[in-house]
Design an enzyme around this catalytic site. Sequence first.
Site, mmCIF file in Angstrom:
data_model
loop_
_atom_site.group_PDB
_atom_site.id
_atom_site.type_symbol
_atom_site.label_atom_id
_atom_site.label_comp_id
_atom_site.label_asym_id
_atom_site.label_seq_id
_atom_site.Cartn_x
_atom_site.Cartn_y
_atom_site.Cartn_z
ATOM 1 N N ARG A 40 2.840 -26.097 3.112
ATOM 2 C CA ARG A 40 3.301 -26.607 4.408
ATOM 3 C C ARG A 40 4.371 -27.682 4.250
ATOM 4 N NH1 ARG A 40 -2.190 -27.081 8.162
ATOM 5 N NH2 ARG A 40 -2.364 -24.838 8.602
ATOM 6 N N GLU A 69 0.790 -16.698 2.218
ATOM 7 C CA GLU A 69 0.111 -15.761 3.110
ATOM 8 C C GLU A 69 -0.521 -14.604 2.354
ATOM 9 O OE1 GLU A 69 -0.802 -16.166 6.033
ATOM 10 O OE2 GLU A 69 0.374 -17.906 6.589
ATOM 11 N N THR A 128 -9.080 -14.775 1.219
ATOM 12 C CA THR A 128 -9.324 -15.748 0.156
ATOM 13 C C THR A 128 -9.294 -17.154 0.743
ATOM 14 O OG1 THR A 128 -8.162 -14.243 -1.332
ATOM 15 C CG2 THR A 128 -8.597 -16.459 -2.159
ATOM 16 N N TYR A 152 -8.461 -8.844 -5.649
ATOM 17 C CA TYR A 152 -7.580 -7.930 -4.894
ATOM 18 C C TYR A 152 -6.210 -7.835 -5.566
ATOM 19 C CZ TYR A 152 -10.875 -7.591 -0.981
ATOM 20 O OH TYR A 152 -11.956 -7.350 -0.191
ATOM 21 N N TYR A 210 -0.877 -8.695 10.409
ATOM 22 C CA TYR A 210 -1.126 -10.142 10.410
ATOM 23 C C TYR A 210 -0.019 -10.895 9.671
ATOM 24 C CZ TYR A 210 -2.286 -14.640 8.699
ATOM 25 O OH TYR A 210 -2.169 -15.959 8.377
ATOM 26 N N ASP A 224 -5.709 -13.119 12.694
ATOM 27 C CA ASP A 224 -6.533 -13.048 11.484
ATOM 28 C C ASP A 224 -7.987 -13.340 11.874
ATOM 29 O OD1 ASP A 224 -6.389 -15.701 12.130
ATOM 30 O OD2 ASP A 224 -6.438 -16.368 10.047
#
Length: 358
Positions: A35, A47, A53, A92, A130, A148
Site C-alpha cells: 500500500r 493481489e 491466502t 496454489y 475479482y 472477494d
Amino acid sequence: MIVISYIEWSDDTIKQFRRTLLTWYDENKRDLPWRKDTDPYHVFISEIMLQQTQVNTVIDYYLKFIEAFPTVFDLAQAPEDELMAVWQGLGYYSRARNMQAAAKQIVLDYEGHWPKTAKELEQLKGIGPYTSCAIASIAFGEVEPAIDGNAFRVFARLLKIEDDIAKPKTKTLFYNIVKKIIDPDRPGDFNQAIMDLGSSYMKAKNPIIEQSPVYEFDASGQEGTYLDYPVKTKKKPPQKIPYYAFVIKTPTGYLLEKRPQTGILANFTMFPLIKKSDVEKEAIVDYFKANYSVELAHIEVDDSQKVTHTFTHQQWQINFVKADLVRFNNANFIEVNEKELYQLNLSALQKKMNNILA
DNA sequence: AATACGTGGAC
DNA sequence: TGTCCAAGTAT
C-alpha cells in the site's frame, strides 16, 4: 416460489455509508507493504499472492518477491527455478506460473504498459473477475467493485443478503449490488476499506459487530443475526487417501521423482508417492520395475511413522517405505545427496517429510 | 455447475 | 483431531 430479498439502501444512505466507511479507512487503514504506492505491478503481485491466502502469510513473501523481481520485466525473464524458489511454501503453485505468463503478456503484447480496465486485465493469465476489478480500481481508479470473500461477508451482513455465496451465480448479484454502492470518486480505497472491515470488525469468526464503524448500516448486526451471514453451503470434507512415500537410498543420497507438469504439486521434486490402493506390499519391487524402470532392494515398510497432509480436497495419510536403489532408467527420477535434499525448491509436504526423517 | 488446486492459523 | 477459514482462478 421462494422470493429471496435483501435490504436496499436509498441514495442518501449510500452516500452516508461511503463517507462513514472512507473516513474510518483514512484513519485506520492497515499499513501494508503493497500500500506504499499504487504501482500496477505492486498491486498485481499482492493481489495474486492474496488469493485464498492470509495477509500475515503474504507480507514476507511479497517483500522477498519484489526484491527478487522488482519490475514486470524482471518477472517475465525469470528462470522458473528462481521463481519457484521465492514462491515455495505459499501454495496454489499455478498462481506463480500464471503470474509469469501474465508478466510476459504485459511485456510482449503491451510493451510493458498495463491495460487500465478490468475487462482487459481479465484477459491476462491468472487474473479473474475479482483480481481484475481490484487492480483496475486500486491502480487505475476504475469504478469496479472487487467481490472477494470479504465483500461477500460484509455486504451479506449489512444488507441481509440470503443468497448462497457458494453458488457461482451469486457473485453477479453481489457485483450488481455493490456497483451501486461503491464510491465513484475513490473506488480503490472503497474496495480496500471493505477488505479491512471484513478482516477486523466484520471478520468471519469472533467479529466485533457492535464496535464496527458501520454498525448503524448493519441490518443483521443490529438484530444480532450476523453469524447467519453470509449463507454458504458446506463443502464436502477432503477425501482420505493412504499413500506410501518411498525413501530410496542411493550410495550418495536419495532417489527423488519429478512430478508431472499437471495436477497437485505439479513439477515438484519429491519422494515418490504411490497410493496404497495401487500396490500390494509384496508387489512393490515389481511395481517400481514395471512402471518406472526402477530396481529396488531391501524393501522395508515402516508403519510406525505417519505423515498426514491435508489439501483442500484430499487428505494424504502417508507411511514410509525404505529401500535401497539397485539401478534406474527413468528421466523423471533424479539422485540427490543429503545436502541437495534440503536445498531444492520443495513443497511443504516434502519439507514435512524431511523433518520427520531428519 | 462442480471440482481441482496448498498452506498455515484459529478454535 | 476436525473443521473452517484467507484479497480466487481455471476448466
